[in-house]
Every structure is written in structure tokens, then in C-alpha cells.
Design an enzyme around this catalytic site. Sequence first.
Site, PDB file in Angstrom:
ATOM      1  N   ILE A  97       0.896  -1.162   0.000  1.00  0.00           N
ATOM      2  CA  ILE A  97       0.000   0.000   0.000  1.00  0.00           C
ATOM      3  C   ILE A  97       0.931   1.206   0.000  1.00  0.00           C
ATOM      4  CG2 ILE A  97      -1.627   1.439   1.293  1.00  0.00           C
ATOM      5  CD1 ILE A  97      -2.898  -0.996   2.459  1.00  0.00           C
ATOM      6  N   TYR A  98       0.915   1.960  -1.095  1.00  0.00           N
ATOM      7  CA  TYR A  98       1.765   3.131  -1.198  1.00  0.00           C
ATOM      8  C   TYR A  98       0.958   4.306  -1.722  1.00  0.00           C
ATOM      9  CZ  TYR A  98       5.860   0.328  -0.275  1.00  0.00           C
ATOM     10  OH  TYR A  98       6.767  -0.481   0.327  1.00  0.00           O
ATOM     11  N   GLY A 109      -4.488   5.901   1.969  1.00  0.00           N
ATOM     12  CA  GLY A 109      -3.998   4.602   2.440  1.00  0.00           C
ATOM     13  C   GLY A 109      -5.097   3.831   3.155  1.00  0.00           C
ATOM     14  N   ASN A 136       9.943   1.589  10.029  1.00  0.00           N
ATOM     15  CA  ASN A 136       8.861   2.403   9.480  1.00  0.00           C
ATOM     16  C   ASN A 136       7.753   2.555  10.528  1.00  0.00           C
ATOM     17  OD1 ASN A 136       6.915   3.675   7.938  1.00  0.00           O
ATOM     18  ND2 ASN A 136       7.002   2.222   6.246  1.00  0.00           N
ATOM     19  N   TYR A 143      -1.018   0.176  10.929  1.00  0.00           N
ATOM     20  CA  TYR A 143      -1.561  -1.191  10.985  1.00  0.00           C
ATOM     21  C   TYR A 143      -2.021  -1.568  12.388  1.00  0.00           C
ATOM     22  CZ  TYR A 143      -0.116  -1.607   6.184  1.00  0.00           C
ATOM     23  OH  TYR A 143       0.009  -1.405   4.837  1.00  0.00           O
TER      24      TYR A 143
END
Length: 173
Positions: A97-98, A109, A136, A143
Site C-alpha cells: 500500500i503506497y 492509504g 517504518n 496497521y
Amino acid sequence: MKNIKIEKLGIEDLELLQKIGKQTFADAFGFQNTQKNMERYLEESFSKARLRTELLDKNSEFYFAKINQETVGYLKVNYGNSQTEFQDENALEIERIYVIQEFLGKKIGQMLYHKAIEIGRKRNSDYIWLGVWEENPRAIRFYEKNGFIKFDEHTFNLGGDIQTDILMKKELN
């Protein structure tokens, strides 16, 4: 943000996928990695031959996020034997997912994530899993906020630099 459309890609989208894939990956990780490793990774992972194979894979799907026909992000999911690290026949992997840097923080996103959840539910997947680089924190928080928990780790080769990804999953049942 309104006017965001999520559209499934076909082979005719290969060149745009290559462009946005390289751009978003470099934006996300270029400042934390050497130029040499980034160039090597981008050349291998976003070559036309590799993307053609991925686009034609019956166990992978790509989606663009578009605002007024401008592509601002994308999603790639895998299932079955196309998972980057096979977990389970009834699992769905979010491989990518970018979002283009200038559109970060605008819920794009999140919309791509919801598309992945929708796909997982339609496929009756037991859970969704993904790998996220341990360096990250923004993605890890994203998430976690969406109910994912850590269950393992694996290595990720970024142009010759071996890095660690945290594997996270979310039950769908």
C-alpha cells in the site's frame, strides 16, 4: 477526501504502475537507504518484465487510488501460492500500500486498506497479513491502529541490504 476512486489494474496499466511504484517506494524509503541499494531494488522490483508477470498472476491483484483521474496511490494483494511468504491457503497478503508523498494523511492509504479487507472478506480469508519494515514506525502505527498484531519477522533484501520486516496479521472472522 471525496472523489477518490479505487480501480483494478490491467496489463495496460503496466507503465503507470512502474512509474508510481518506483516513485512511492523511493519517497517512502529513499532517505533511509543508500542510493545504490535503492537503485538496485527499484530496477529489479519494478522492471517491466517483473511487473508484467505480477499483473498477469491470477493470485495477485493491483488497484490504483485516483483523484479526478490522477493516480495518487496503489494497492497489491496476494493469495494462494503468490503470497511472498506462503502463510495459509485461506490468508490474504497485503504486499503493498503506497501513496504519493503529497497525498499522505488524506485517508487514501485507509481507503486502499479497506479495499484489501473487502477482498479478504469476499474470498472468505481467515486473516490478512503483511510485512512492514521495522524502521517504518508510521506504517506500524497505521496497521496497529487497524487491529493488526505482530506474529513473526522475516528478512527483506533491499538491493543487497538485508533488513528486517515485522510480520503482522489481522483476523477477519
